[in-house]
Design an enzyme around this catalytic site. Structure first.
Site, PDB file in Angstrom:
ATOM      1  CG  ASP A   6      -2.776   3.832  -1.921  1.00  0.00           C
ATOM      2  OD1 ASP A   6      -3.428   3.646  -2.963  1.00  0.00           O
ATOM      3  OD2 ASP A   6      -2.914   3.130  -0.904  1.00  0.00           O
ATOM      4  CG  ASP A  63      -2.520  -0.765  -2.835  1.00  0.00           C
ATOM      5  OD1 ASP A  63      -2.536   0.409  -2.416  1.00  0.00           O
ATOM      6  OD2 ASP A  63      -3.127  -1.698  -2.272  1.00  0.00           O
ATOM      7  CB  SER A  72      -0.962  -0.033   1.184  1.00  0.00           C
ATOM      8  OG  SER A  72      -1.900   1.006   1.113  1.00  0.00           O
ATOM      9  CG  ASP A 103      -5.866   0.446  -1.331  1.00  0.00           C
ATOM     10  OD1 ASP A 103      -5.108   1.429  -1.213  1.00  0.00           O
ATOM     11  OD2 ASP A 103      -5.750  -0.585  -0.640  1.00  0.00           O
TER      12      ASP A 103
END
Length: 574
Positions: free
Chosen positions: A302, A304, A150, A306
């Site tokens: 961010d 990734d 993340s 999400d």
């Protein structure tokens, strides 16, 4: 001579055997010879699944992300899948982000699954996490994996596990999978993959995801009005560059400016101190470009993809950052409005979490929509959808800059949330307003709620012990008042008990046990303490509120709430 704790040295020596490759053994020998602190942190414990899966620093040892910790988790998961779904061809989807070693780790995980007779759908290149959640259901898989850490610093990586509904694992699967992993030794891992069981996926799934994303954001904004909405977007060197621009354009938002310096995926995140859109500094380059091109909205995601951070124009025309709670409130209000305008479906509900803004309750009450509140993490919102199939899920969010639109994805989804944010801005622009002005009208209608988050970083073994002690102290010596306001209720999610301080009465909290403590005070303030499940942090969430009689008094009441938040932080010593 370097001194090592015997327990640590024994744990390290266990990795100097034939079960581990020479490169790993050499790394450990180097730590033993020259870095006792790093050795201790690598071997004092083992990585465990938290609210976002398994996440940690890359390196050798059981408390690190490496070939063997990932391999053991995947072997245990393979055993569990083969036991759970007997007599059928098990399918698993795997995605990965831009971090160092993510592609290599994804291939390694694919090898272990295929070595255990499991069919693997492996993305050909990096992809956003929400697309993996989508792919699990779209490809009729029993499980999904994303290799990502993340928004953590560059030295981290991680492993998120998704179940057949597209949501992250929850009880009882999580405990059963962990038990299956713990039953194994590292020598039990089968790394010998079967290439005939590994299938590459890419553009076909991308197309299906984009179509579903566009279909889930209903708007009355015309093509011309969309083209008039000026958008600045930054992927912060992450995966969102692979989908968000195409999704926006597919929906008709073509007036798009990308921060090119941050558009190339890069696990070092060279232009930011932290690739976290929760941090204002992460969006500086995007904000600068936004001012240059006269953007109506600035968006950053961010690594990734999400979480998203957004900035919109205030009534004075200045780009103003919104926090996760404000974004969630605006998105929920918009979706509830659209839902009530469309053909009614049965029993609508919205999902949120115990540490998010309490403003969600009066907002949902306004639309006669049920608010379900769960633990931190979107896996619990996904579980709500599974647990209540007779109800209609509208959307859900939490304070940490995540939102989920509809249930075609069962995790926070910055792709669709980005599209929704642009629709909100375009909708208000048509009316001659800004999104920030819309937020103020919601404060007048539902109450002015303001939140602040304090994250205390406590690294390593000593940090973990310090965080543990802080929670013990808060439980054994509960606060009686905070900033001059009496504590009236204490919720301890570890014991699942809610206590009325005035009467001493305790009631059961019907939410799974978790290490969270929440205080409510006489003047409506809410203070939550929660150790992070994925980072070496303890977090304090502060929420205060006051009525706002009219928009013109916004600044005055805002200053009052800021003063109250400062007083609470001072009282807590954070």
């Amino acid at each position: 001579m370097i001194h090592h704790e015997p327990k640590i040295l024994d744990a390290a020596n266990a990795w100097l055997t034939s079960d581990f490759d020479q490169e790993t053994q050499n790394s450990i020998k180097e730590l033993i010879a020259s870095n006792p602190e790093e050795l201790a942190d690598s071997f004092y414990t083992s990585l465990t699944f938290g609210t976002g899966g398994m996440r940690g620093i890359m390196g050798a040892g059981p408390n690190r992300i490496n070939k063997y910790t990932l391999g053991k988790s995947t072997q245990g998961l393979s055993n569990y899948l083969n036991q759970t779904f007997k007599n059928q061809q098990i399918k698993v989807a795997i995605a990965y982000d831009c971090r160092h070693n993510s592609k290599k780790f994804a291939q390694l995980v694919a090898d272990v699954f295929s070595a255990n007779g499991i069919h693997v759908y492996l993305f050909s290149d990096l992809r956003p996490t929400p697309e993996l959640s989508f792919a699990v259901k779209h490809l009729d898989c029993q499980c999904g994996i994303v290799l990502t850490a993340s928004h953590n610093p560059p030295e981290y990586n991680g492993y998120k596990v998704y179940w057949e509904d597209g949501g992250q694992i929850v009880p009882p699967q999580d405990g059963e999978i962990i038990a299956a992993i713990n039953d194994l030794q590292y020598g039990d891992i089968n790394f010998k993959g079967q290439s005939n069981l590994v299938e590459t996926i890419d553009t076909a799934v991308d197309k299906a995801f984009i179509e579903a994303s566009v279909a889930n954001v209903e708007t009355t904004v015309t093509k011309a009005q969309k083209e008039d909405t000026c958008i600045v977007f930054t992927s912060l060197h992450g995966t969102s560059i692979t989908l968000i621009p195409d999704t926006l354009r597919a929906a008709g938002f073509t007036n798009l400016h990308i921060v090119e310096e941050q558009a190339t995926p890069d696990g070092d995140f060279p232009t930011v101190q932290s690739p976290n859109p929760e941090e204002p500094a992460a969006l500086k380059m995007a904000l600068d470009l936004g001012e240059k091109v006269g953007a109506d909205i600035v968006i950053g995601t961010d690594p990734d993809c999400d979480r998203l951070g957004i900035a919109v124009r205030d009534e004075a025309g200045k780009l103003t950052l919104l926090n996760g709670n404000q974004t969630m409130v605006l998105m929920t209000d918009y979706l509830c409005t659209r839902f009530r305008e469309s053909v009614n479906k049965p029993n609508p509900f919205v999902g949120s979490t115990i540490v998010s803004t309490p403003m969600m309750q009066p907002l949902c009450d306004h639309y006669d929509v049920e608010l379900k509140v769960g633990l931190t993490g979107f896996k619990w919102i996904a579980k709500m959808i599974e647990d209540f199939p007779e109800q209609t899920f509208i959307g859900g969010g939490e304070e940490s800059f995540g939102f989920m639109v509809g249930d075609f994805v069962r995790d926070k989804d910055a792709v669709t949330a980005t599209l929704l944010a642009c629709a909100l801005v375009a909708d208000e622009k048509v009316k001659g307003n800004t999104l920030f002005e819309r937020l103020k009208t919601l404060y007048v209608r539902d109450g002015f709620y303001k939140e602040s988050l304090v994250s205390l970083v406590k690294k390593g073994q000593s940090g973990a012990a310090e965080i543990k002690q802080m929670m013990i102290d808060l439980r054994e010596n509960p606060l009686k008042e905070v900033n001059g306001s009496k504590v009236i209720t204490v919720e301890d999610y570890q014991t699942q008990k809610r206590k009325n301080i005035a009467t001493g009465e305790t009631t059961h909290i019907d939410i799974p046990a978790s290490n969270v403590l929440i205080y409510y005070t006489e003047n409506g303030s809410k203070i939550a303490a929660r150790p992070s499940g994925t980072e070496p942090k303890i977090k304090f969430y502060v929420s205060v509120n006051e009525p706002l009689d009219r928009v013109e008094n916004y600044d005055k009441v805002s200053q009052l709430l800021d003063k109250r938040i400062t007083g609470i932080k001072t009282a807590l010593g954070v």
